[in-house]
Motif scaffolding. Structure first.
Motif, PDB file in Angstrom:
ATOM      1  N   GLU A 128     -54.533   2.785 -14.875  1.00 46.22           N
ATOM      2  CA  GLU A 128     -53.088   3.060 -14.097  1.00 46.22           C
ATOM      3  C   GLU A 128     -53.066   2.611 -12.847  1.00 46.22           C
ATOM      4  O   GLU A 128     -51.988   2.308 -12.183  1.00 46.22           O
ATOM      5  CB  GLU A 128     -52.665   4.442 -14.394  1.00 46.22           C
ATOM      6  CG  GLU A 128     -51.899   4.791 -15.448  1.00 46.22           C
ATOM      7  CD  GLU A 128     -51.250   6.318 -15.763  1.00 46.22           C
ATOM      8  OE1 GLU A 128     -51.057   7.149 -14.421  1.00 46.22           O
ATOM      9  OE2 GLU A 128     -51.314   6.703 -16.704  1.00 46.22           O
ATOM     10  N   ASP A 129     -54.142   3.048 -12.046  1.00 47.88           N
ATOM     11  CA  ASP A 129     -54.180   2.684 -10.685  1.00 47.88           C
ATOM     12  C   ASP A 129     -54.607   1.021 -10.203  1.00 47.88           C
ATOM     13  O   ASP A 129     -53.560   0.964  -9.531  1.00 47.88           O
ATOM     14  CB  ASP A 129     -55.678   3.409 -10.279  1.00 47.88           C
ATOM     15  CG  ASP A 129     -55.831   3.184  -8.693  1.00 47.88           C
ATOM     16  OD1 ASP A 129     -54.943   3.585  -7.885  1.00 47.88           O
ATOM     17  OD2 ASP A 129     -56.855   2.506  -8.312  1.00 47.88           O
ATOM     18  N   VAL A 130     -55.124   0.603 -11.035  1.00 53.87           N
ATOM     19  CA  VAL A 130     -54.909  -0.913 -11.033  1.00 53.87           C
ATOM     20  C   VAL A 130     -53.736  -1.576 -11.401  1.00 53.87           C
ATOM     21  O   VAL A 130     -53.330  -2.239 -10.694  1.00 53.87           O
ATOM     22  CB  VAL A 130     -56.176  -1.540 -11.944  1.00 53.87           C
ATOM     23  CG1 VAL A 130     -56.401  -2.864 -11.850  1.00 53.87           C
ATOM     24  CG2 VAL A 130     -57.766  -0.889 -11.696  1.00 53.87           C
ATOM     25  N   ALA A 131     -53.055  -1.033 -12.451  1.00 53.66           N
ATOM     26  CA  ALA A 131     -51.682  -1.763 -12.812  1.00 53.66           C
ATOM     27  C   ALA A 131     -50.721  -1.363 -11.614  1.00 53.66           C
ATOM     28  O   ALA A 131     -49.974  -2.073 -11.348  1.00 53.66           O
ATOM     29  CB  ALA A 131     -51.396  -1.149 -13.982  1.00 53.66           C
ATOM     30  N   GLU A 132     -50.964  -0.230 -10.997  1.00 56.07           N
ATOM     31  CA  GLU A 132     -49.952   0.049  -9.742  1.00 56.07           C
ATOM     32  C   GLU A 132     -50.406  -0.845  -8.626  1.00 56.07           C
ATOM     33  O   GLU A 132     -49.345  -1.437  -8.129  1.00 56.07           O
ATOM     34  CB  GLU A 132     -50.205   1.698  -9.377  1.00 56.07           C
ATOM     35  CG  GLU A 132     -49.216   2.075  -8.224  1.00 56.07           C
ATOM     36  CD  GLU A 132     -47.986   2.423  -8.461  1.00 56.07           C
ATOM     37  OE1 GLU A 132     -47.609   2.327  -9.503  1.00 56.07           O
ATOM     38  OE2 GLU A 132     -47.359   2.535  -7.370  1.00 56.07           O
ATOM     39  N   LYS A 133     -51.591  -1.072  -8.490  1.00 54.61           N
ATOM     40  CA  LYS A 133     -51.975  -1.895  -7.250  1.00 54.61           C
ATOM     41  C   LYS A 133     -51.436  -3.333  -7.389  1.00 54.61           C
ATOM     42  O   LYS A 133     -50.881  -3.797  -6.763  1.00 54.61           O
ATOM     43  CB  LYS A 133     -53.379  -1.888  -6.785  1.00 54.61           C
ATOM     44  CG  LYS A 133     -53.647  -0.366  -6.292  1.00 54.61           C
ATOM     45  CD  LYS A 133     -55.061  -0.570  -5.896  1.00 54.61           C
ATOM     46  CE  LYS A 133     -55.403   0.579  -4.916  1.00 54.61           C
ATOM     47  NZ  LYS A 133     -56.597   1.576  -5.396  1.00 54.61           N
TER      48      LYS A 133
END
Ligand code: ARG
Length: 565
Positions: free
Chosen positions: A408-413
């Motif tokens: 999730e964090d990677v997709a957000e970034k």
């Protein structure tokens, strides 16, 4: 070291300044010709000699030094070869001074110390949609904010809220008629906007009059009207605040149009005293015919102030409060005339700081056809664009690397980065058509390409961590290494150019260029399996420096970098 500037400094002569030369000096398409070249035909007029003669004379006069190994004339060009070891050593020592020995980070500087830049950006309208049209002002302003800070300026970020006008009277009327507290609380800004839209489509003359009365009630301090207004305002700010967090922008002041209502009179008085205010069909205006502009309307015939009046008061307030050296307005080019008029009026008032006012104009952003199904005429909310881009990023990442941690964090970034980068990669004045697919292309001129390169650096460094490293200064850089050194050395000047031209795209382009150069280096030069410990030391260092500079470059644009991708 900025090699262009260095070479320019060394050859400045005969009525051409180093600065002029630095702008002309180019990188030859074929590196075997040289590392830099001066196209002398650009000097022919200035120096009144044929280009080939200029090149020849400059070459003869040139004395090689530790940095520039040779200067050779080839037709109308003067080609420079740099000393490879010196180039590497120069970069390494500058980089380490900042990043390793605790100085300013590489590319940062204190050249702005003691100077203040005000940046008016994003400037949302209360209770109105925060739509795709606000993307550029928000991310351009945010990038300039960080870039000026990075160069040591004091920066004041100002969100000049659109919080004044009869629309708030309409909103109150609509709410009193149809509004349900719980629904508005739940629906937030969308519910508020729906009320406003409904009012506009159903309003009768009677309702319009009621709305005007409600606006007067806000003005006269009526408690209920103001409570409602403050409520709509807080719903809006809460909503945009979440988007600001995701885009990594923040503000030092939210003084909006309403804030200036009681600060206009002294400025209007001053206009009068200076004989600048004239009456025109009942309105009070500053005549700008001599400057080929329509009159600047200060007060309408009913005595009401305008957007322009509030901006005039705001400019004086900012000068008085912040004593800025520059005051930037990051606003779409549609308002070109407004700012030209505003700045001219300030100049006519005799204020020498009128010259420090800058309208940082930018083009339009639209979505590729079919990228979002919207009913005709319906606005595209910025939040929806961001969400959709993050969703698409999640899909792409899932395909590429199903085992990825912190998905999730990677997709957000990646997703948010793609939206920001999409608005910042091109020259700001160009209109942009945003395409999710293009923005998320791992092999394109995209933020995800740069982010991916950072992740690649991290994995290289992880693999090499336990391996011996020799003396990186003991080897001469090969072509690929040299190219990377040059690209990294250009980071500080890319940042400075971005500030000077109010053009963050300079940094965005530098990121893509450098990522491309690193990837060529990565393909051609073995790092873990390097031919010697000395070579490995240099490559590991270059990889570390690439990761640090790319991360910083994206960071200046407001884009985060995932550890792994
Ligand atoms: N709220 C305005 C708009 O949406 C932009 C304000 C820009 N800043 C200023 N000081 N005029 O058009």
């Amino acid at each position: 070291m900025d090699h262009r500037a260095y070479i320019a400094e060394r050859i400045a002569a005969e009525g051409v300044t180093a600065e002029e030369l630095a702008e002309i000096i180019a990188v030859p398409p074929d590196p075997s010709m040289g590392d830099y070249a001066l196209p002398c035909f650009k000097l022919a007029k200035l120096m009144r000699k044929p280009p080939a003669v200029i090149a020849q004379e400059l070459a003869e006069k040139f004395v090689p030094d530790g940095v520039v190994a040779s200067a050779a004339a080839a037709g109308g060009y003067l080609n420079f070869k740099l000393d490879r070891r010196a180039l590497f050593a120069g970069f390494a020592s500058e980089f380490m001074e900042g990043d390793i020995s605790g100085g300013l980070p590489y590319g940062a500087s204190d050249e702005g110390r003691g100077k203040t830049v005000c940046i008016d950006y994003s400037s949302v309208n209360i209770a109105k949609p925060f739509h795709i049209g606000h993307l550029s002002t928000t991310v351009l302003g945010g990038a300039l904010y960080r870039i000026f800070k990075y160069l040591g300026y004091r920066v004041v970020g100002i969100n000049h809220l659109g919080d004044y006008g009869t629309q708030f009277g309409k909103l109150i009327s609509a709410y009193k008629r149809w509004g349900v507290r719980e629904e508005v609380e739940k629906g937030g800004i969308h519910a508020v906007n729906d009320l406003y839209v409904r009012f506009n489509s159903e309003a009768t003359e009677e309702m319009e009059e009621e709305a005007r009365e409600n606006f007067r009630l806000i003005e006269s301090g009526d408690e209920e009207a103001n409570r409602l207004f403050e409520w709509f305002k807080s719903l809006t700010l809460e909503y945009v605040g979440k988007i600001y967090d995701r885009l990594h922008v923040s503000f030092d002041s939210y003084a909006g149009e309403r804030f200036y209502i009681d600060k206009m009179q002294p400025v209007i008085d001053e206009l009068k005293e200076k004989g600048l205010l004239v009456e025109s069909r009942g309105a009070q205006v500053v005549d700008l015919e001599a400057y080929d502009m329509p009159p600047f309307i200060v007060l309408r015939s009913d005595g009401a102030s305008l957007y322009a009046t509030r901006d005039l008061a705001a400019a004086f307030y900012r000068k008085k409060t912040y004593n800025f050296d520059k005051c930037l307005y990051v606003v779409a080019y549609q308002q070109n005339l407004h700012f030209r008029q505003l700045f001219k009026v300030i100049e006519l008032m005799g204020e020498d700081w009128a010259k420090d006012m800058v309208h940082v104009a930018y083009g339009m952003v639209s979505l590729e056809d079919g990228a979002m199904s919207t009913r005709k005429g319906k606005v595209v909310w910025l939040e929806d664009v961001i969400n959709r881009c993050v969703e698409k990023a999640a899909k792409v990442l899932e395909e590429k690397n199903p085992d990825l941690a912190d998905k999730e964090d990677v997709a957000e970034k990646v997703g948010v980065g793609a939206v920001i980068f999409g608005a910042l990669y091109n020259n700001k004045i160009k209109d942009i058509v945003f395409s999710y697919d293009k923005a998320l292309n791992f092999d394109g001129e995209t933020s995800v390409y740069v982010q991916y390169t950072c992740a690649r650096c991290a994995s290289v460094l992880e693999k090499a961590a336990a391996l011996p490293r020799g003396d990186m200064f003991a080897v001469e850089p090969n072509d690929r290494e040299l190219e990377l050194v040059k690209s990294l050395s250009a980071f500080p000047s890319a940042v400075r150019a971005a500030a000077k031209g109010y053009e963050p795209s300079t940094v965005a382009r530098w990121c893509v260029d450098t990522a491309q150069v690193f990837n060529k280096f990565y393909l051609d030069c073995k790092i873990a399996q390097a031919e010697s410990d000395d070579a490995r030391a240099m490559r590991v260092f270059l990889t570390e420096a690439t990761a640090a500079c790319l991360k910083r470059g994206l960071g200046l644009l407001g884009i985060g970098v995932p550890e792994k991708m």
